[in-house]
Design an enzyme around this catalytic site. Sequence first.
Site, PDB file in Angstrom:
ATOM      1  N   GLU A 108      62.965 124.877 -15.120  1.00 23.72           N
ATOM      2  CA  GLU A 108      62.605 126.139 -14.491  1.00 23.72           C
ATOM      3  C   GLU A 108      63.438 127.345 -14.935  1.00 23.72           C
ATOM      4  O   GLU A 108      62.952 128.462 -14.933  1.00 23.72           O
ATOM      5  CB  GLU A 108      62.712 126.000 -12.962  1.00 23.72           C
ATOM      6  CG  GLU A 108      61.756 124.992 -12.356  1.00 23.72           C
ATOM      7  CD  GLU A 108      60.302 125.431 -12.468  1.00 23.72           C
ATOM      8  OE1 GLU A 108      60.060 126.646 -12.527  1.00 23.72           O
ATOM      9  OE2 GLU A 108      59.423 124.551 -12.511  1.00 23.72           O
ATOM     10  N   SER A 385      19.340 109.132  -6.838  1.00 19.63           N
ATOM     11  CA  SER A 385      18.043 109.463  -6.249  1.00 19.63           C
ATOM     12  C   SER A 385      18.140 110.248  -4.955  1.00 19.63           C
ATOM     13  O   SER A 385      17.124 110.750  -4.471  1.00 19.63           O
ATOM     14  CB  SER A 385      17.248 108.181  -5.990  1.00 19.63           C
ATOM     15  OG  SER A 385      16.700 107.700  -7.190  1.00 19.63           O
TER      16      SER A 385
END
Length: 810
Positions: A108, A385
């Site tokens: 970081e 379906s």
Amino acid sequence: MGKNDAGNDTGKNTGSNAGSNAGNRPWRQGKRFFFLTAVVAFFLGYMAVAMALPATPAWKPEDLEADFNTFIYDREGKLIAVLQGLEDRFPLPGEIPQVVKDAFVATEDVRFYRHNGIDPEAILRAMIVNFREGRIAEGASTITQQLVKNSLLTSEKTYERKIKEILLALDMEKKYSKEEILNMYLNRIYFGHGAYGLEAAARTYFGKTAKDLNLPEAALLAGLPKAPNRYSPFREPEAARQRMNTVLSLMAENGLITPEQEEQARKEGYRLLTAPLEKPYEFPYFVDNVVEEAGERLGISEKDIYGGGLRIYTTLDRKVQQAAQSVWADDRNFPPTGKNKRPVQGAVAVVDYHNGEIKALVGGRDYDAKRGFNRAVDSRRQPGSTFKPVAVYGPALEARYPPYMVLDDSPVSFGEYTPQNYSGGFKGSMTMASALKYSVNVWAVKMLDKLGVEAGYNFARKLGFDLAPEDKVLPLALGGLTNGVSPLQMASGYGAFANAGILVEPHSITKITDASGAVLFDGRPKASKVMEPHTAYVMTDLLQDVVRGGTGTRARMDRPVAGKTGTTQLPDSPEFEKIAGNKDAWFVGYTPELVAAVWIGYDRTDRGHYLRGVVGGSYPARLWKKVMEKALDGVPKKDFPEYKGKFKYRRDIRVWSPDTPEKTPEKNGSEVPDNGGAAAPVPAGEDTQGASDSDQDNPDNTQGNPNSGQGNPDNGQGNPNNGQGNPDNGQGNPDNGQGNPNNGQGNPDNDQGNPDNGQGPPAAGQDSPGNPESGQGVPGTPAGGQNSPSSPSAGGEAPQSSGNGSEAGN
């Protein structure tokens, strides 16, 4: 690679090209100089503005720790969850291993110990990168700045906020040591799966305290804050491992570990916590969705929700939620896990379609992490379906095609796309009602071609489905979607059929207030008319027939039920060659009170993990029934509302089905022409009719979205089965009414074990999980030639469709 590129460039820059490049070189150097000068000037001006501000924004040390609990209530105002502020839970231990600190610093803010709160070098680098990319591709915030932003400021992206962030970071560095700042930062950041702060993350992922983390574990955690969901080791193990290796490389490059330590950590890896975490709430999946929705409604972060002192009032119905959770907690309701030890997953969403209120959500069989993956809302699976009513039959009824219109179920190709039925054979001329009832794939594709794909696509979008432009192809009829759908989306869409054509936005929150009682959000769900009442009424009637005697018989209850099954077969890829099985299985249905959608399958389908002998009419239908029976226990039975409108709808006109002798439907004594389905839409005031027989389950083998051509409609659809005249092997005398269609095959689509034929509930034992679909599973690829329009399939095999979107038909 760099050397090769250099060599190629050298070869190209000869002759006139070299002279041209030489002539351009001074200009390019001037451009670079001008660019760098502009960047430096911008940076100096940026700092000048910051220094010119009269004072540092006021803040107090306790601002770094202020959190207030948020309370969540059910529909009756009873408390169901308390969301605690971060520091109220797992504070960091006194000592954190140096390797943990080094991992976060390397990832970081590598110059964390050398700057005074801001890093000019990082800012300059970010400016250059962002200028070149033409977008914000790289940030420049230090650990101190990130702490300031998360603790004292909002997340708005403005220069004013950035300047405040810089000033506060400079001020914070004067008041706190580097170790104190790093500890506060590690106690604030979010690591995914509900873990705020390093200690919570260590417990969530490894079941240990932060002071016991080793090097590979520290590297994994240091890589998560950038994108917790993308790098989650629970959901994306490969991406998480690559991210861990990146952090290890950064640590080695900056001398924080030796190359030998890097290599050893890569080999050693990490061991995730396998035991499920203790459930923090009684209804965890519902609470997670509430947190998600609250963030969207208010435009705030999770941190602001968990520690914001809010009062959130929801739509949760304890009875319905407890019903769903109890069914999901019983392993006997799901296919056996088997040797692979990874269970079949499942999800359910239950909605009151009258007002859009979400009554219950269960996003998986185990709840392993707070704010984890909620399959009821977040998953996107192929609907098979269950999408036929949405993309085919709904728009067909809306266009006034009657349920008794006839199309020919016979071989057909549309360019390279050749849809197939699950049985591998064809039934010849049949009505819309029967095609829906028996989930006939070819019929549905032909109907969508007749309507036009645009009509089906637009109708689905009106029902709330976020389709991609690539979905405007015929496989849309069989649920062949680019992105898939979630159970909540399916429940909401079907709710419009149940609600006389009115779609109400599904929601789990009715009101949000702050701690003082001031209303921040007052839920008024959006409602819109998406179809004519006549369309919704007829669809509901037809879908009741699916449950009465068709593919959805296992969802039958002692009250009215309308619904549809759906199944998708395994992808047509080398990985699944010679394997017969399914990928997803669905049941979506509704009663006069509620609508619910059930999905089951594996999160990751592979050769060792797929559905064997499971289709939408088996486990999903039974799960749906058990949830709804518990949810509606004690609720008085009632019928679906009667339709009162200018379009009459009669059910007493006989409709063809494999159980009864073939008969051309009649209307007012006149014959409906059998012209291959080219019947004109029904004019206003005329009667239409539905189906009243049974249908079984044909799993919906939806395989991709091939964007195939749509230009060869029906191949002479006016001549059923190439002029055979008597489709389905003598349909005019189908087994003398014995109820076993298709020459004694009994149950089309192998999903019943009980052709129903109005004979009442299935026989004892037929619902046994050990015998789904007669245990037949999904047959393999049809023999060569079955895809030919001139050669109907002779057997009942399920075509593997070569990725053409043909369904298992469910």
